[in-house]
Design a protein around this motif. Structure first.
Motif, PDB file in Angstrom:
ATOM      1  N   LYS A 268       0.843  -1.193   0.000  1.00 27.15           N
ATOM      2  CA  LYS A 268       0.000   0.000   0.000  1.00 27.15           C
ATOM      3  C   LYS A 268       0.877   1.241   0.000  1.00 27.15           C
ATOM      4  N   ALA A 270       3.656   1.602  -1.280  1.00 23.78           N
ATOM      5  CA  ALA A 270       4.347   1.792  -2.558  1.00 23.78           C
ATOM      6  C   ALA A 270       3.612   2.770  -3.470  1.00 23.78           C
ATOM      7  N   PHE A 271       2.292   2.878  -3.326  1.00 21.10           N
ATOM      8  CA  PHE A 271       1.650   3.918  -4.149  1.00 21.10           C
ATOM      9  C   PHE A 271       1.296   5.170  -3.365  1.00 21.10           C
ATOM     10  N   LEU A 272       1.301   5.092  -2.035  1.00 22.28           N
ATOM     11  CA  LEU A 272       1.042   6.298  -1.244  1.00 22.28           C
ATOM     12  C   LEU A 272       2.274   7.186  -1.147  1.00 22.28           C
ATOM     13  N   PRO A 274       4.919   7.850  -3.200  1.00 20.69           N
ATOM     14  CA  PRO A 274       5.310   8.799  -4.240  1.00 20.69           C
ATOM     15  C   PRO A 274       4.529  10.114  -4.151  1.00 20.69           C
ATOM     16  N   LEU A 275       3.228  10.011  -3.819  1.00 19.67           N
ATOM     17  CA  LEU A 275       2.430  11.226  -3.708  1.00 19.67           C
ATOM     18  C   LEU A 275       2.994  12.135  -2.617  1.00 19.67           C
TER      19      LEU A 275
END
Lengths: 492, 64
Positions: A268, A270-272, A274-275
């Motif tokens: 989870k 891993a995509f939170l 970068p933001l």
């Protein structure tokens, strides 16, 4: 003027309070102290790991890099993002294995995978050697922050001592629970402040982003892109590759991967993450805004650009808030690093030398090593001179040398032997140490090479020889004994 | 190797492969020099790509 200092002081006491409060009701054995009993969910792991990204290097150094180097500073945004992509596949197997074997430090992982306490000692020493300069950097940052927030009333030397004592006290009392709670406060504060500064300053001084960049481009043509030589595209790519591989190899980052409740937490994240790292662009904007408004900061003084521009823009209370945010960006990672270094030494160096030591003795030693390591870092902080950036890059190049041995240990077929892993790490670390101390670059060693090759980060060359040695020595030492050990583990 | 995982190659291509033409100031996009815009765009796209992988990865369903 006293207002800014009061605010910084209030946050300092508040973070200590959080650290103490987090401790209550928890039985502090080594597992609770270092990996939080492996009970942290997505949010806490996210904040802990984010806490390690937003250190004083990004807060002061990020704006300092934008100020002094321009376009190449963008690498800071890229390496984090690509490291999260890697984490999706890298961290779940590490976590699963660590939980199964009840591991606590980064070196434990190598010891257990390669069945070699000696390798654990080597990995620990590399980790500690890399952590010290990183810790020194945080302390130098603390010194800048507290003394700037006091408008010079408190000298940087005294500021370093204040910060040092705070970190030490709260690490000794609360361990990782303290870090996680302070990370929550810190992240909220730093998000608000960084976004505000990054938007307000360009608009206030230039009337917007585009006018700001246009005036920089007019004053310094080419400053906003990657140059043709030096910090060129090939420098950019090779430095990012090196830092992506090194990203999770820091002992404290590696160990904070153990704090998760389950392996899905990382996927989870891993995509939170970068933001979250997009926020770094606002740090860079502050540095860019300072270029034409507080000109003349040379070299390491570029790190002061954020504070200097803020001081000529805002009232003291705002400087206090910025100082508090900066203070926390040093405290959280600083405490993680201290704890990681202490655990590594107690568990993987001392316990390897004295196998009869009980777990309680090791836990106690780890705690008492915290102030010792803090003092060593303080010594280098006061005696290190201006070589801080050199030391940080050396730290990164050092930990990256652990990556090949780690990666190969995750594969099902165990080609790499413990001798191979050691040979690779030693080869890589020696090259890094030599080239850093001698100040050599690839271009300096081989002036005849084409420019893009000359600009490659020299850590890449070390990594290359690391892999060669690792595979070569493994091929030589690979025996039926190793095969047997690997087979046993597979069937177990 | 699941085909879904191959999506993860795109951020690398975007950040590195795009540099040779994205390393420029003009044109400005959203007030940013083109190189800045390009990098931020790919950070955002990376997040989307990883979210897609997370959502459709069968390995994540098993644990539910």
């Amino acid at each position: 003027m006293a207002v800014s200092l009061l605010i910084v002081g209030a946050f300092l006491i508040f973070s200590l309070f959080l650290g103490l409060k987090a401790k209550r009701g928890k039985d502090m054995d080594l597992e609770q102290w270092t990996v939080g009993g492996r009970g942290f969910g997505t949010m806490f792991v996210f904040l802990l790991m984010a806490g390690e990204i937003y250190t004083t290097f990004t807060f002061l150094g990020g704006s300092g890099w934008a100020y002094g180097k321009g376009g190449p500073a963008l690498y800071i945004l890229v390496y984090g993002t690509l490291a999260y992509v890697l984490s999706y596949w890298l961290l779940p197997p590490i976590w699963t294995y660590a939980k199964e074997k009840n591991l606590m430090s980064q070196s434990d992982f190598f010891v257990s995978k390669y069945k070699s306490p000696m390798l654990g000692v080597l990995v620990s020493l590399v980790g500690i050697a890399a952590l010290i300069p990183y810790l020194v950097l945080q302390l130098k940052g603390l010194g800048i922050i507290v003394s700037e927030a006091s408008y010079g009333a408190i000298s940087p030397v005294i500021s370093v001592w204040i910060g040092l004592i705070t970190v030490t006290v709260y690490v000794m009392l609360s361990g990782i629970h303290g870090s996680a709670w302070t990370a929550v406060v810190k992240d909220l504060l730093i998000l608000v402040i960084v976004v505000f500064l990054g938007i307000y300053l360009p608009i206030h001084y230039y009337g917007g982003f585009q006018p700001m960049f246009e005036s920089i481009e007019a004053a310094k043509p080419g400053f906003l892109t990657l140059p043709d030589s030096g910090m060129s595209i090939s420098w950019f790519i090779s430095t990012i590759i090196l830092t992506v591989f090194g990203y999770y190899m820091w002992p404290h980052t590696f160990a904070s991967a153990y704090t998760a409740q389950n392996a899905k937490v990382f996927k989870k994240n891993a995509f939170l993450m970068p933001l979250y790292s997009v926020v770094l662009i606002f740090v860079l904007f502050v540095g860019f805004a300072a270029i034409l408004k507080v000109p003349g900061l040379k070299g390491a003084d570029g790190d002061l650009s954020l504070f200097r521009l803020s001081m000529q823009t805002f009232d003291p209370w705002m400087i206090g808030l910025i100082g508090a945010a900066g203070l926390l960006t040093a405290l959280v990672p600083g405490s993680m690093m201290l704890m990681a270094a202490a655990t590594l030494f107690a568990k993987n160096v001392y316990k390897a030398a004295v196998p009869s030591a009980t777990d309680q003795q090791v836990a106690k030693l780890a705690k008492y090593l915290v102030p010792v390591i803090a003092l060593i870092a303080a010594f280098f902080t006061f005696n290190g001179g201006n070589t801080i950036v050199t030391l940080l890059l050396m730290g990164y190049s050092l930990v990256t040398q652990l990556f090949p041995a780690l990666l190969f240990s995750l594969f099902r077929s165990r080609f790499v032997t413990k001798q191979g892993a050691m040979a690779g790490i030693i080869a890589g670390v020696s090259i890094v140490a030599y080239t850093t101390l001698a100040g050599t670059t690839i271009g300096g060693l081989f002036p005849a090479l084409p420019q893009p090759v000359k600009d490659l980060n020299i850590g890449i060359a070390a990594l290359f020889f690391n892999v060669i040695f690792m595979l070569g020595v493994s091929a030589l030492t690979r025996s039926s004994h190793v095969n047997k050990a690997a087979d046993e583990e597979k069937t177990a | 190797m699941k085909p879904l995982y191959l999506l993860a190659i795109f951020p690398v291509i975007g950040f590195f492969g795009g540099l040779s033409f994205a390393n420029r100031v003009e044109p400005y996009v959203l007030g940013l020099p083109f190189l800045f815009f390009w990098i931020i765009l790919w950070v955002a796209l990376t997040s989307v790509i990883m979210a897609v992988i997370y959502r459709f990865d069968p390995a994540n369903k098993e644990e539910l």
